[in-house]
Design a protein around this motif. Structure first.
Motif, mmCIF file in Angstrom:
data_model
loop_
_atom_site.group_PDB
_atom_site.id
_atom_site.type_symbol
_atom_site.label_atom_id
_atom_site.label_comp_id
_atom_site.label_asym_id
_atom_site.label_seq_id
_atom_site.Cartn_x
_atom_site.Cartn_y
_atom_site.Cartn_z
ATOM 1 N N GLY A 176 -3.834 2.165 9.057
ATOM 2 C CA GLY A 176 -4.815 2.017 10.127
ATOM 3 C C GLY A 176 -6.122 1.377 9.691
ATOM 4 O O GLY A 176 -6.578 0.400 10.281
ATOM 5 N N LEU A 177 -6.720 1.921 8.640
ATOM 6 C CA LEU A 177 -8.014 1.394 8.193
ATOM 7 C C LEU A 177 -7.885 0.007 7.569
ATOM 8 O O LEU A 177 -8.817 -0.799 7.653
ATOM 9 N N ALA A 178 -6.747 -0.280 6.941
ATOM 10 C CA ALA A 178 -6.520 -1.631 6.404
ATOM 11 C C ALA A 178 -6.473 -2.640 7.545
ATOM 12 O O ALA A 178 -7.034 -3.742 7.443
ATOM 13 N N ILE A 179 -5.803 -2.273 8.645
ATOM 14 C CA ILE A 179 -5.743 -3.156 9.815
ATOM 15 C C ILE A 179 -7.130 -3.318 10.420
ATOM 16 O O ILE A 179 -7.536 -4.423 10.812
ATOM 17 N N VAL A 180 -7.875 -2.212 10.505
ATOM 18 C CA VAL A 180 -9.244 -2.264 11.032
ATOM 19 C C VAL A 180 -10.076 -3.268 10.241
ATOM 20 O O VAL A 180 -10.780 -4.107 10.816
ATOM 21 N N PHE B 3 -10.087 1.474 2.465
ATOM 22 C CA PHE B 3 -9.482 0.454 3.310
ATOM 23 C C PHE B 3 -8.223 -0.149 2.682
ATOM 24 O O PHE B 3 -7.697 -1.135 3.199
ATOM 25 N N GLU B 4 -7.757 0.417 1.586
ATOM 26 C CA GLU B 4 -6.514 -0.062 0.985
ATOM 27 C C GLU B 4 -5.310 0.414 1.792
ATOM 28 O O GLU B 4 -5.322 1.481 2.387
ATOM 29 N N ARG B 5 -4.262 -0.401 1.752
ATOM 30 C CA ARG B 5 -3.039 -0.031 2.466
ATOM 31 C C ARG B 5 -2.394 1.199 1.832
ATOM 32 O O ARG B 5 -2.264 1.281 0.617
ATOM 33 N N PHE B 6 -2.048 2.151 2.681
ATOM 34 C CA PHE B 6 -1.348 3.387 2.316
ATOM 35 C C PHE B 6 -2.215 4.357 1.508
ATOM 36 O O PHE B 6 -1.706 5.374 1.050
ATOM 37 N N PHE B 7 -3.496 4.047 1.340
ATOM 38 C CA PHE B 7 -4.341 4.997 0.620
ATOM 39 C C PHE B 7 -4.707 6.150 1.546
ATOM 40 O O PHE B 7 -5.131 5.955 2.678
#
Length: 345
Positions: A311-315, A291-295
């Motif tokens: 996407g997952l960071a926003i989620v 869930f880290e940004r850009f990972f």
């Protein structure tokens, strides 16, 4: 030996020792017990008060200055909480020691956090520049090629303009995701709560992503017991964004001819929503950073799929903005399941 003596105990012990010395000397040079008793009592009282005064004036005031400075740094206020030495029974110096140690510990934690934030900032700026660099260089190359003569060839100019348009769409998507995550983290974006059926919302998303799934021959469906109404209270548009992201990922990283299933479970006060696939799965060492940004687990594959890496960071931020949690479990070669909860209406 008394451990951590209070100022009153120190003054009492000092006065007692001096009184004993004076009494012995008085007994040697004087024979009258009344005079010895009076001189001893006066010696005890005077030495007791002088010792307390010395502690207050020469030591305690210095401690109060240090405490006041620390207190101002901690609370941004000018008046310290430390009480006068003569008006208390407890050990004020011990309290100051505890407060100073607590302050030092807090400062250490804060410094460590600032170092982590600085590292995160540098990594974030590096990731943003890296993500923007590729589409910008692509657009630059396409435009220069067209200006150098490819514009005259109808087939080539349409082909290059189409690729340039895709790169600009990628930049626009990245900027939009960065804006969304910035608003979510700052708390500027509030949730518009409403009551709706999460089952109907998922069916609508399945329909909208049907063409994308058909390209990989992936089937949509509901798990046993989930093909029924489940009413939740949440921000419908943001939960749609969450589900679109998770279901799209299940398609991108799913196996051809696979399936994506949605599970809905009544958890008393909450509804548990799970998006499962039987795709390539995720290695265990990558899950904590998912869930880290850009990972990205697979950078080349993710980038070719058009993802921004946010996407997952926003989620995660959307679900946490609902005061709920999201988790993931996955096994390589078996599949992945993302699960999150929403308040039941």
């Amino acid at each position: 030996m008394i451990k951590n003596p209070t100022p009153r105990i120190i003054a009492f012990l000092t006065a007692t020792i001096l009184t004993c010395v004076v009494s012995v000397i008085s007994l040697i040079f004087q024979s009258k017990w009344l005079e010895v008793s009076i001189s001893s009592a006066l010696t005890f009282a005077i030495s007791y008060l002088l010792t307390l005064y010395a502690l207050e004036f020469f030591i305690y005031r210095k401690i109060k200055l240090i405490y006041k400075s620390i207190h101002q740094l901690k609370t941004k206020k000018s008046d310290p909480l430390l009480p006068p030495l003569f008006g208390i029974i407890e050990d004020p110096i011990s309290e100051v020691t505890k407060d100073v140690l607590k302050w030092a510990e807090d400062q250490t934690v804060e410094i460590e956090q600032l170092k982590k934030n600085e590292e995160f900032r540098k990594e974030f700026l590096g990731n943003v520049s890296h993500e923007l660099k590729t589409p910008i260089f692509n657009i630059q190359g396409y435009i220069h090629t067209l200006l150098e003569g490819a514009m005259d060839d109808p087939d080539i100019n349409i082909h290059f303009l189409t690729k340039a348009a895709k790169s600009t769409d990628r930049i626009a998507a990245l900027v939009e995701d960065l804006e969304s995550i910035s608003q979510l983290e700052s708390g500027y974006l509030t949730m518009e709560m409403e009551t709706f059926d999460i089952h109907d919302l998922t069916k609508d998303i399945f329909d909208s992503l049907e063409f994308m799934a058909r390209e990989k021959q992936i089937e949509f469906g509901f798990k046993a017991g989930a093909d029924a109404p489940f009413i939740v209270e949440a921000d419908k548009s943001r939960i749609r964004q969450v589900l679109v992201n998770l279901i799209s990922n299940s398609i991108k990283y799913g196996n051809t001819g696979g399936r994506t299933l949605l599970g809905l479970y009544d958890m008393d006060e909450n509804i548990l929503i799970e998006v499962s696939d039987n795709g390539i799965g995720i290695e265990a060492e990558h899950i904590p950073r998912l869930f880290e940004r850009f990972f990205r687990v697979d950078r080349s594959r993710s980038r070719s799929g058009g993802g921004t890496g946010l996407g997952l960071a926003i989620v995660k931020h959307i679900i946490e903005a609902h005061n709920q949690t999201i988790n993931v479990r996955s096994s390589p070669g078996i599949g992945t399941t993302f699960g999150f909860t929403l308040k039941k209406a």
